[in-house]
Design a protein around this motif. Sequence first.
Motif, PDB file in Angstrom:
ATOM      1  N   TRP A  18       0.834  -1.206   0.000  1.00  0.00           N
ATOM      2  CA  TRP A  18       0.000   0.000   0.000  1.00  0.00           C
ATOM      3  C   TRP A  18       0.873   1.263   0.000  1.00  0.00           C
ATOM      4  CZ3 TRP A  18      -4.724  -0.689   3.815  1.00  0.00           C
ATOM      5  CH2 TRP A  18      -5.505  -1.763   3.371  1.00  0.00           C
ATOM      6  N   ILE A  19       1.706   1.375  -1.004  1.00  0.00           N
ATOM      7  CA  ILE A  19       2.721   2.432  -1.004  1.00  0.00           C
ATOM      8  C   ILE A  19       2.106   3.827  -0.967  1.00  0.00           C
ATOM      9  CG2 ILE A  19       4.592   3.461  -2.350  1.00  0.00           C
ATOM     10  CD1 ILE A  19       5.363   0.660  -3.201  1.00  0.00           C
ATOM     11  N   ARG A  20       1.171   4.083  -1.879  1.00  0.00           N
ATOM     12  CA  ARG A  20       0.573   5.413  -1.937  1.00  0.00           C
ATOM     13  C   ARG A  20      -0.170   5.774  -0.635  1.00  0.00           C
ATOM     14  NH1 ARG A  20      -1.038   9.002  -6.256  1.00  0.00           N
ATOM     15  NH2 ARG A  20       0.570   8.466  -7.750  1.00  0.00           N
ATOM     16  N   PRO A  21      -1.024   4.892  -0.140  1.00  0.00           N
ATOM     17  CA  PRO A  21      -1.676   5.219   1.137  1.00  0.00           C
ATOM     18  C   PRO A  21      -0.662   5.451   2.265  1.00  0.00           C
ATOM     19  CG  PRO A  21      -2.787   3.388   0.070  1.00  0.00           C
ATOM     20  CD  PRO A  21      -1.564   3.649  -0.732  1.00  0.00           C
ATOM     21  N   SER A  22       0.391   4.643   2.302  1.00  0.00           N
ATOM     22  CA  SER A  22       1.395   4.852   3.355  1.00  0.00           C
ATOM     23  C   SER A  22       2.073   6.204   3.191  1.00  0.00           C
ATOM     24  CB  SER A  22       2.465   3.763   3.303  1.00  0.00           C
ATOM     25  OG  SER A  22       1.880   2.507   3.346  1.00  0.00           O
ATOM     26  N   ALA A  23       2.351   6.551   1.925  1.00  0.00           N
ATOM     27  CA  ALA A  23       2.965   7.855   1.673  1.00  0.00           C
ATOM     28  C   ALA A  23       2.024   8.977   2.121  1.00  0.00           C
ATOM     29  CB  ALA A  23       3.306   8.000   0.197  1.00  0.00           C
ATOM     30  N   ASN A  24       0.728   8.792   1.913  1.00  0.00           N
ATOM     31  CA  ASN A  24      -0.249   9.794   2.374  1.00  0.00           C
ATOM     32  C   ASN A  24      -0.167   9.973   3.891  1.00  0.00           C
ATOM     33  OD1 ASN A  24      -1.270  10.176  -0.169  1.00  0.00           O
ATOM     34  ND2 ASN A  24      -3.051   8.850   0.123  1.00  0.00           N
ATOM     35  N   VAL A  25      -0.084   8.852   4.580  1.00  0.00           N
ATOM     36  CA  VAL A  25      -0.025   8.908   6.052  1.00  0.00           C
ATOM     37  C   VAL A  25       1.238   9.644   6.489  1.00  0.00           C
ATOM     38  CG1 VAL A  25       0.187   7.520   8.139  1.00  0.00           C
ATOM     39  CG2 VAL A  25      -1.402   6.828   6.351  1.00  0.00           C
ATOM     40  N   ILE A  26       2.357   9.309   5.832  1.00  0.00           N
ATOM     41  CA  ILE A  26       3.619   9.956   6.192  1.00  0.00           C
ATOM     42  C   ILE A  26       3.558  11.445   5.877  1.00  0.00           C
ATOM     43  CG2 ILE A  26       6.069  10.053   5.554  1.00  0.00           C
ATOM     44  CD1 ILE A  26       6.201   7.253   6.153  1.00  0.00           C
ATOM     45  N   LEU A  27       2.958  11.780   4.749  1.00  0.00           N
ATOM     46  CA  LEU A  27       2.811  13.199   4.397  1.00  0.00           C
ATOM     47  C   LEU A  27       2.004  13.925   5.476  1.00  0.00           C
ATOM     48  CD1 LEU A  27       3.163  15.520   2.357  1.00  0.00           C
ATOM     49  CD2 LEU A  27       1.042  14.792   1.272  1.00  0.00           C
ATOM     50  N   GLY A  28       0.917  13.291   5.899  1.00  0.00           N
ATOM     51  CA  GLY A  28       0.088  13.899   6.940  1.00  0.00           C
ATOM     52  C   GLY A  28       0.878  14.139   8.213  1.00  0.00           C
ATOM     53  N   MET A  29       1.681  13.149   8.607  1.00  0.00           N
ATOM     54  CA  MET A  29       2.467  13.305   9.837  1.00  0.00           C
ATOM     55  C   MET A  29       3.504  14.410   9.677  1.00  0.00           C
ATOM     56  SD  MET A  29       2.999   9.539  11.491  1.00  0.00           S
ATOM     57  CE  MET A  29       3.504   8.652  10.042  1.00  0.00           C
ATOM     58  N   LEU A  30       4.163  14.434   8.516  1.00  0.00           N
ATOM     59  CA  LEU A  30       5.207  15.449   8.313  1.00  0.00           C
ATOM     60  C   LEU A  30       4.608  16.855   8.345  1.00  0.00           C
ATOM     61  CD1 LEU A  30       7.369  13.674   5.598  1.00  0.00           C
ATOM     62  CD2 LEU A  30       8.070  14.262   7.916  1.00  0.00           C
ATOM     63  N   ILE A  31       3.421  17.004   7.736  1.00  0.00           N
ATOM     64  CA  ILE A  31       2.766  18.322   7.764  1.00  0.00           C
ATOM     65  C   ILE A  31       2.441  18.692   9.216  1.00  0.00           C
ATOM     66  CG2 ILE A  31       0.671  19.575   7.125  1.00  0.00           C
ATOM     67  CD1 ILE A  31       0.750  18.019   4.443  1.00  0.00           C
ATOM     68  N   MET A  32       1.975  17.700   9.957  1.00  0.00           N
ATOM     69  CA  MET A  32       1.654  17.956  11.363  1.00  0.00           C
ATOM     70  C   MET A  32       2.908  18.365  12.144  1.00  0.00           C
ATOM     71  SD  MET A  32      -0.437  15.293  13.694  1.00  0.00           S
ATOM     72  CE  MET A  32       0.902  14.163  13.943  1.00  0.00           C
ATOM     73  N   PHE A  33       4.028  17.694  11.872  1.00  0.00           N
ATOM     74  CA  PHE A  33       5.265  18.038  12.574  1.00  0.00           C
ATOM     75  C   PHE A  33       5.697  19.459  12.226  1.00  0.00           C
ATOM     76  CE2 PHE A  33       6.478  13.260  12.259  1.00  0.00           C
ATOM     77  CZ  PHE A  33       5.596  12.971  13.272  1.00  0.00           C
ATOM     78  N   VAL A  34       5.582  19.808  10.938  1.00  0.00           N
ATOM     79  CA  VAL A  34       5.982  21.154  10.520  1.00  0.00           C
ATOM     80  C   VAL A  34       5.135  22.195  11.256  1.00  0.00           C
ATOM     81  CG1 VAL A  34       5.943  22.772   8.587  1.00  0.00           C
ATOM     82  CG2 VAL A  34       6.908  20.495   8.267  1.00  0.00           C
ATOM     83  N   VAL A  35       3.826  21.933  11.305  1.00  0.00           N
ATOM     84  CA  VAL A  35       2.935  22.885  11.988  1.00  0.00           C
ATOM     85  C   VAL A  35       3.307  22.974  13.468  1.00  0.00           C
ATOM     86  CG1 VAL A  35       0.557  23.282  12.726  1.00  0.00           C
ATOM     87  CG2 VAL A  35       1.029  22.591  10.367  1.00  0.00           C
ATOM     88  N   ALA A  36       3.510  21.817  14.106  1.00  0.00           N
ATOM     89  CA  ALA A  36       3.800  21.810  15.545  1.00  0.00           C
ATOM     90  C   ALA A  36       5.103  22.556  15.848  1.00  0.00           C
ATOM     91  CB  ALA A  36       3.887  20.371  16.055  1.00  0.00           C
ATOM     92  N   ILE A  37       6.130  22.269  15.051  1.00  0.00           N
ATOM     93  CA  ILE A  37       7.426  22.911  15.293  1.00  0.00           C
ATOM     94  C   ILE A  37       7.321  24.415  15.026  1.00  0.00           C
ATOM     95  CG2 ILE A  37       9.825  23.051  14.489  1.00  0.00           C
ATOM     96  CD1 ILE A  37       9.635  20.008  13.929  1.00  0.00           C
ATOM     97  N   SER A  38       6.616  24.783  13.941  1.00  0.00           N
ATOM     98  CA  SER A  38       6.491  26.207  13.624  1.00  0.00           C
ATOM     99  C   SER A  38       5.760  26.950  14.734  1.00  0.00           C
ATOM    100  CB  SER A  38       5.723  26.391  12.309  1.00  0.00           C
ATOM    101  OG  SER A  38       6.282  25.604  11.297  1.00  0.00           O
ATOM    102  N   VAL A  39       4.648  26.361  15.181  1.00  0.00           N
ATOM    103  CA  VAL A  39       3.872  27.023  16.234  1.00  0.00           C
ATOM    104  C   VAL A  39       4.720  27.168  17.499  1.00  0.00           C
ATOM    105  CG1 VAL A  39       1.897  26.762  17.787  1.00  0.00           C
ATOM    106  CG2 VAL A  39       1.623  26.335  15.347  1.00  0.00           C
TER     107      VAL A  39
END
Lengths: 211, 157
Positions: free
Chosen positions: B85-106
Amino acid sequence: MTDPVNTSMKTMIIVGAGAALGLLFNALAPGGIPLRSMILPTDTPPPPGIAVSDDYLSTEQVRAVSELLTSGIDPDEFEVRFVIMDVREPYEFEGGHIPGAINQPLTQFKSGRPKRLDSIPDDAIIFVYCSDPECGSSLIVAEQLRLYGYKAENVRVFVGGLPAWEQAGLNLAYGIDPELDYDDGIEAFNDDSMDDSAMPGGDTLIEGEEQ
Amino acid sequence: MNPKCPPSLSESHSVGPLAILGLLCRLGLAAIFLYAGVPKVLNAQVFLMETRAYQMLPNSILPSFVVILAMIEVLAGALLLLGVWIRPSANVILGMLIMFVVAISVAMLRGLDIECGCFSGGGQKIGFQLLVRDAIMIAMLIPIYLDRRHLLALWAK
């Protein structure tokens, strides 16, 4: 080629499966954490400049215990053992702390239960503080202490921390805590913190050096 | 390329640079997320402390959040590694990375001087370099999304 509906459904399945597995593993693993917050009277510390709520200690309460601890009376003579716990790094502690406080840095909790806790009885009343209302370390340590068996109602956070103490015009004590065990997981973190002059409370040390 | 041959067919028979790049990025991200996630799963207490320092979530949901997040990191990393499930897994990782960026920025905007909590025992303070690192990882997802060959994948779709 790729069905987007299918892909997003699988994405959600991964998240859902991860959530279920995570909760299951946490429930079964020995290192699992309690999910219900048994921790703090309120969710977040009040922002700086706002009066500290009744759930947290007032400067006056801390002052009373500080005076007790520095009175020279043997702590064993009291029915209850009081502890004021400064959870900042040793160099911050050295540059000024509440009189009578012990130095029990947050970093020591990262490698497990600090040995220092052996000398603090289970029914002790512990006041925890750090550098300012936003530092958060005192809240974390309070939670850790409760996890290590100290009674929730006996572990109290002085959210105002050192600035509130100083604002009240109260004196500080200086110097390191002679009973701090440096071998108990401090040094690994210490170097990092020393480099960082932006660390809250770090400027206390710098001022001390210049004078 | 042979003009008689439909592009899609020729694509599926050649191992182009994109396929190689896709594979490398996939395995790289898998390794990063497993390396980051496994210690968090095994020692949730430390991860809880590090996450609490961000002061973004109420204490009532924070413990559940960290045990779930840690396991999703491991699961998504493992799926990427195996090529399931490469694409779905990549989606999940993308979601987490976006969340990390937001958390660190805030956290940076709020002037918090805290540890990243990205990798266990890192002792790394949050800062601009972590945003760059997250951006690189997000960029690593691009070849994974574009690659259709899915080399060394068990069950890509």
